[in-house]
Design an enzyme around this catalytic site. Structure first.
Site, PDB file in Angstrom:
ATOM      1  CD  GLU A 112     -11.124   0.495   2.751  1.00 48.35           C
ATOM      2  OE1 GLU A 112     -12.137  -0.089   2.540  1.00 48.35           O
ATOM      3  OE2 GLU A 112     -10.292   0.311   3.693  1.00 48.35           O
ATOM      4  CB  CYS A 125      -2.006   3.125   6.360  1.00 48.78           C
ATOM      5  SG  CYS A 125      -1.744   1.599   5.635  1.00 48.78           S
ATOM      6  CB  CYS A 132      -3.244  -6.338  -4.594  1.00 55.66           C
ATOM      7  SG  CYS A 132      -1.393  -7.122  -4.301  1.00 55.66           S
ATOM      8  CB  CYS A 136      -1.794 -12.588   0.163  1.00 54.71           C
ATOM      9  SG  CYS A 136      -0.350 -12.122  -0.496  1.00 54.71           S
ATOM     10  CB  CYS A 139      -4.519  -9.910   1.927  1.00 54.79           C
ATOM     11  SG  CYS A 139      -4.412  -8.313   1.425  1.00 54.79           S
ATOM     12  CB  CYS A 356      -2.186  -0.257   8.548  1.00 50.97           C
ATOM     13  SG  CYS A 356      -1.353   0.655   7.133  1.00 50.97           S
TER      14      CYS A 356
HETATM   15  N1  SAH Z   1       1.488  -5.482  -0.472  1.00 53.01           N
HETATM   16  C1  SAH Z   1       2.411  -5.071   0.334  1.00 53.01           C
HETATM   17  C2  SAH Z   1       1.741  -3.793   1.164  1.00 53.01           C
HETATM   18  C3  SAH Z   1       0.244  -4.068   1.682  1.00 53.01           C
HETATM   19  S1  SAH Z   1      -0.152  -5.298   2.865  1.00 53.01           S
HETATM   20  C4  SAH Z   1       2.550  -6.139   1.364  1.00 53.01           C
HETATM   21  O1  SAH Z   1       1.949  -7.334   1.544  1.00 53.01           O
HETATM   22  O2  SAH Z   1       3.587  -6.088   2.059  1.00 53.01           O
HETATM   23  C5  SAH Z   1       0.561  -4.718   4.393  1.00 53.01           C
HETATM   24  C6  SAH Z   1       0.563  -5.826   5.595  1.00 53.01           C
HETATM   25  O3  SAH Z   1      -0.600  -6.116   5.966  1.00 53.01           O
HETATM   26  C7  SAH Z   1       1.483  -6.910   4.905  1.00 53.01           C
HETATM   27  O4  SAH Z   1       2.351  -7.461   5.943  1.00 53.01           O
HETATM   28  C8  SAH Z   1       0.294  -8.083   4.908  1.00 53.01           C
HETATM   29  O5  SAH Z   1       0.705  -9.296   4.954  1.00 53.01           O
HETATM   30  C9  SAH Z   1      -0.545  -7.336   6.199  1.00 53.01           C
HETATM   31  N2  SAH Z   1      -2.096  -8.273   6.072  1.00 53.01           N
HETATM   32  C10 SAH Z   1      -2.948  -8.354   4.972  1.00 53.01           C
HETATM   33  N3  SAH Z   1      -4.096  -8.991   5.400  1.00 53.01           N
HETATM   34  C11 SAH Z   1      -3.911  -9.179   6.665  1.00 53.01           C
HETATM   35  C12 SAH Z   1      -4.694  -9.702   7.802  1.00 53.01           C
HETATM   36  N4  SAH Z   1      -6.040 -10.171   7.368  1.00 53.01           N
HETATM   37  N5  SAH Z   1      -4.384  -9.681   8.839  1.00 53.01           N
HETATM   38  C13 SAH Z   1      -3.085  -9.346   9.310  1.00 53.01           C
HETATM   39  N6  SAH Z   1      -2.310  -8.747   8.521  1.00 53.01           N
HETATM   40  C14 SAH Z   1      -2.541  -8.738   7.359  1.00 53.01           C
HETATM   41 FE1  SF4 Z   2      -1.420  -7.803  -1.931  1.00 52.75          FE
HETATM   42 FE2  SF4 Z   2      -2.476  -8.226   0.193  1.00 52.75          FE
HETATM   43 FE3  SF4 Z   2      -0.629  -9.809  -0.626  1.00 52.75          FE
HETATM   44 FE4  SF4 Z   2       0.149  -7.176   0.208  1.00 52.75          FE
HETATM   45  S1  SF4 Z   2      -0.676  -8.738   1.477  1.00 52.75           S
HETATM   46  S2  SF4 Z   2       0.917  -8.297  -1.710  1.00 52.75           S
HETATM   47  S3  SF4 Z   2      -1.891  -6.185  -0.719  1.00 52.75           S
HETATM   48  S4  SF4 Z   2      -2.597  -9.610  -1.615  1.00 52.75           S
END
Ligand code: SAH
Ligand code: SF4
Length: 374
Positions: A112, A125, A132, A136, A139, A356
């Site tokens: 996406e 974005c 990934c 996390c 996420c 994003c």
């Molecule tokens: N992997 C990288 C870049 C992609 S995620 C990283 O983690 O930094 C980009 C941002 O979106 C990160 O700060 C992540 O923690 C946040 N994010 C992911 N899932 C989310 C959610 N459900 N609600 C709010 N922020 C989220």
């Molecule tokens: Fe990967 Fe999502 Fe964690 Fe970013 S926030 S490192 S995209 S699992």
């Protein structure tokens, strides 16, 4: 190859790779690599600049549009190269002008990308991986597991996709954030190559200061990034002020303790003079207590940093919730009171699940429903 649910392999087989004729993606080439390819075809030096211009400045989608090239060269390039890595599988937009696309790749996987319109800014974005490996738990992408790295052309191509769209509306991309699916510093080479291509003054010419990479804290990547000699921005997804809590929120992050991440950030600031953003997803009852705010302020004190608080986006359907507004405000004030520079980032595009960094949420599910019904 692992196939990402819900997209069956070969569903989106690239239209340029049919009948066994594998075309290379021209977007994967740097200017210098393109020049080498053209020289091998016996072309004069200035051809590289002409082709580069058509691709990255005039946004040509077809070699036949490159009218200042000899017809034979246009035909040869079209035989060897593709200008389009994607099949658009779905599009969604909201009334604020945020647009999300689901892009099918030549191997049947999909990613996406999002365009966010805000006043004069047109921010794209982009994703760097399918899935990934970090995993996390808050996420949506993290729940998919890891499928594969994107190539430089597939990464830069997401920006080009929206640049072509905006060009037709006499607008242009003003900013790029590498905050979509995937961990950019676990696909370092391709991510940086894509950024250099976008930054190239001979073509797309997007200023380095208009591009931001967000990382979960891959220390070797941060240290390497510090030495790139460019002014790209860095954002660190910290989410917790101590290692014990962070281990629960960032499974793979355990490899690099917060102290090592902070040392790498110091090296980046020293080398670039750039302010670093720290992202902190606020999860109710998990990391939103005022003692967490105080510990965060203590950790970051005296550094050239900015804190971005991101209330958890519940659209992902994951088992967390955001703090209530009052708690978010208390947390923010606690950081302010300790001298921190802080903003609360309201995810744009929540209505279309396009916040994003929270990509690959319901889009995929809806799309699955569509394909199954067919
Ligand atoms: N992997 C990288 C870049 C992609 S995620 C990283 O983690 O930094 C980009 C941002 O979106 C990160 O700060 C992540 O923690 C946040 N994010 C992911 N899932 C989310 C959610 N459900 N609600 C709010 N922020 C989220
Ligand atoms: Fe990967 Fe999502 Fe964690 Fe970013 S926030 S490192 S995209 S699992």
């Amino acid at each position: 190859m692992v196939c990402v649910p819900p997209f069956p392999c070969n569903f989106a087989a690239g239209r340029d790779n049919f009948r066994g004729m594998e075309k290379r993606l021209l977007l994967d080439l740097s200017y210098e690599e393109l020049a080498v390819e053209l020289a091998a075809l016996g072309e004069p030096r200035y051809r590289a600049s002409q082709v580069w211009n058509w691709v990255w400045k005039k946004f040509a989608t077809d070699f036949s549009a490159m009218t200042n090239l000899p017809a034979a060269l246009r035909a040869e390039l079209a035989r060897r190269f593709s200008l389009d890595p994607f099949t658009v599988l779905a599009r969604e937009g909201d009334e604020e002008g945020t647009e999300k696309v689901l892009l099918g790749l030549s191997d049947g996987t999909s990613i996406e990308a999002v365009l966010i319109r805000e006043e004069n800014r047109r921010t794209v974005c982009i994703s760097t991986q399918v899935g990934c490996p970090v995993g996390c738990p808050f996420c949506a992408t993290g729940q998919m597991g890891f499928v594969r790295n994107l190539s430089a052309g597939e990464i830069a191509g997401q920006v080009l996709y929206f640049a072509r769209l905006l060009h037709a509306q006499k607008e242009q991309v003003t900013n790029v954030v590498v905050m979509g699916m995937g961990e950019p510093f676990l696909n370092y080479e391709a991510t940086l190559k894509a950024m250099h291509i976008l930054n190239d003054p001979r073509g797309f010419n997007l200023g380095a200061r208009r591009m931001t990479v967000s990382t979960i804290g891959i220390v070797p990547g941060i240290l390497r990034f510090a030495q790139e000699g460019r002014q790209y921005n860095l954002a660190i997804s910290l989410h917790a002020p101590d290692d014990e809590l962070r281990a629960k929120l960032v499974p793979l992050g355990e490899r690099w303790p917060i102290s090592e991440i902070m040392a790498a950030v110091d090296a980046y600031i020293l080398a670039t003079g750039r302010r670093v953003t720290f992202e902190y997803v606020l999860l109710r009852g998990v990391n939103d207590h005022l003692r967490h705010a105080r510990a965060l302020a203590f950790l970051l004190r005296g550094k050239l940093v900015h804190v971005n608080l991101i209330p958890f986006n519940p659209a992902s359907g994951l088992p967390f919730s955001p703090p209530d507004e009052g708690q978010i405000e208390l947390f923010r004030r606690e950081l302010l009171a300790h001298g921190m520079d802080v903003t609360v980032r309201r995810s744009r595009g929540i209505k279309i699940q396009a916040g994003c960094g929270q990509l690959r949420s319901r889009f995929g599910q809806d799309f699955q429903a569509v394909t199954r019904a067919e």
